[in-house]
Scaffold this motif. Structure first.
Motif, short mmCIF file in Angstrom:
data_model
loop_
_atom_site.label_atom_id
_atom_site.label_comp_id
_atom_site.label_asym_id
_atom_site.label_seq_id
_atom_site.Cartn_x
_atom_site.Cartn_y
_atom_site.Cartn_z
N ASN A 85 0.77 -1.27 -0.06
CA ASN A 85 -0.08 0.25 0.08
C ASN A 85 0.88 1.21 0.28
O ASN A 85 0.64 2.15 -0.81
N LYS A 86 1.86 1.17 0.85
CA LYS A 86 2.89 2.28 0.75
C LYS A 86 3.57 2.73 -0.57
O LYS A 86 3.54 3.84 -0.87
N ARG A 89 0.65 4.03 -3.10
CA ARG A 89 0.33 5.37 -2.71
C ARG A 89 1.52 6.39 -3.04
O ARG A 89 1.05 7.53 -3.64
N LYS A 92 1.42 6.90 -6.82
CA LYS A 92 0.39 7.49 -7.17
C LYS A 92 0.62 9.04 -6.86
O LYS A 92 0.18 10.17 -7.69
N TYR A 114 -5.01 14.03 -1.60
CA TYR A 114 -5.51 13.57 -0.32
C TYR A 114 -6.87 13.86 -0.29
O TYR A 114 -7.83 12.98 0.29
N ALA A 117 -8.88 11.25 -1.83
CA ALA A 117 -8.90 9.87 -1.40
C ALA A 117 -9.63 10.02 -0.10
O ALA A 117 -9.73 8.85 0.81
N CYS A 127 -7.62 4.79 5.69
CA CYS A 127 -6.02 4.93 5.61
C CYS A 127 -5.45 3.83 6.26
O CYS A 127 -5.84 3.71 7.63
N ARG A 192 -7.96 11.86 5.98
CA ARG A 192 -8.29 10.37 5.88
C ARG A 192 -9.11 10.15 6.77
O ARG A 192 -9.94 9.01 6.85
#
Length: 216
Positions: A85-86, A89, A92, A114, A117, A127, A192
């Motif tokens: 995931n890190k 992200r 992206k 952000y 998201a 998150c 988040r």
């Protein structure tokens, strides 16, 4: 035989796949990144403690035996999912920021990333870093180090963008780059958290506009 994997960003490459041997017949191959992306969604929605191996095998569409052949236990799945995931992200975010533009323009892109998201279905998912910080970091030193490293990288990025803006004249020189970057980091992670309550795109976009005033 149970095989335990240690993951880093190089391990979890975009085309990663793994072959898991069955007791009979040919090995079953599956896309590790796709499986981990599905695991991320489960951990985000349910949290670590409320997620069972059964939840993971159902979401990852794997037999329980396949999961245990690829990972030592649920914690190993979580750590691999966290790293995946890190990496996703970060890739992206870098694509969203781009290479051109002033420091102020690039900072707006970070805030907008952000905000996007933090609303709708993705916002309600939550998150993994924020969830891990709240649920696991106090009790698990390895998770705490991962969370701290992720937040530190984001804070460094924000600081660098502010200093870039000061160098190109788009952000005033009097602004304390380190303190303001920390403020924005808290804002981004808070977005988040708030996003899990089902906020709209307009509500989160309004936060971006207010945050930009801190750079004026």
């Amino acid at each position: 035989m149970i095989v335990s994997y240690k993951w880093d960003m190089a391990d979890i490459a975009p085309s990663a796949s793994i072959s898991v041997s069955r007791s009979r017949g040919r090995p079953r191959e599956f896309d590790m990144n796709d499986a981990l992306d599905k695991a991320v969604r489960v951990f985000c929605k349910r949290g670590y403690h409320a997620t069972s191996i059964g939840d993971l095998t159902e979401a990852m569409q794997l037999a329980q035996g396949s999961v245990y052949k690829a990972f030592k236990d649920k914690r190993a799945v979580f750590l691999a999912a966290f790293d995946r995931n890190k990496a996703v992200r970060a890739e992206k975010l870098q694509a969203a920021i781009g290479a051109g533009g002033t420091g102020l323009e690039r900072m707006r892109k970070v805030l907008a990333f952000y905000a996007e998201a933090s609303h709708g279905a993705e916002g309600r998912q939550g998150c993994l870093i924020v969830g891990s910080a709240a649920e696991l970091a106090i009790f698990d030193d390895e998770v705490a180090l991962r969370v701290a490293a992720s937040l530190d990288r984001n804070e460094v990025l924000l600081t660098d963008l502010i200093r870039q803006g000061q160098a190109d004249g788009s952000i005033p020189a009097h602004i304390d780059s380190a303190a303001t970057a920390r403020l924005l980091l808290c804002l981004l992670q808070g977005m988040r958290v708030v996003g899990k309550t089902g906020r709209s795109r307009d509500e989160m976009a309004a936060v971006v506009e207010v945050a930009m005033k801190a750079l004026a």
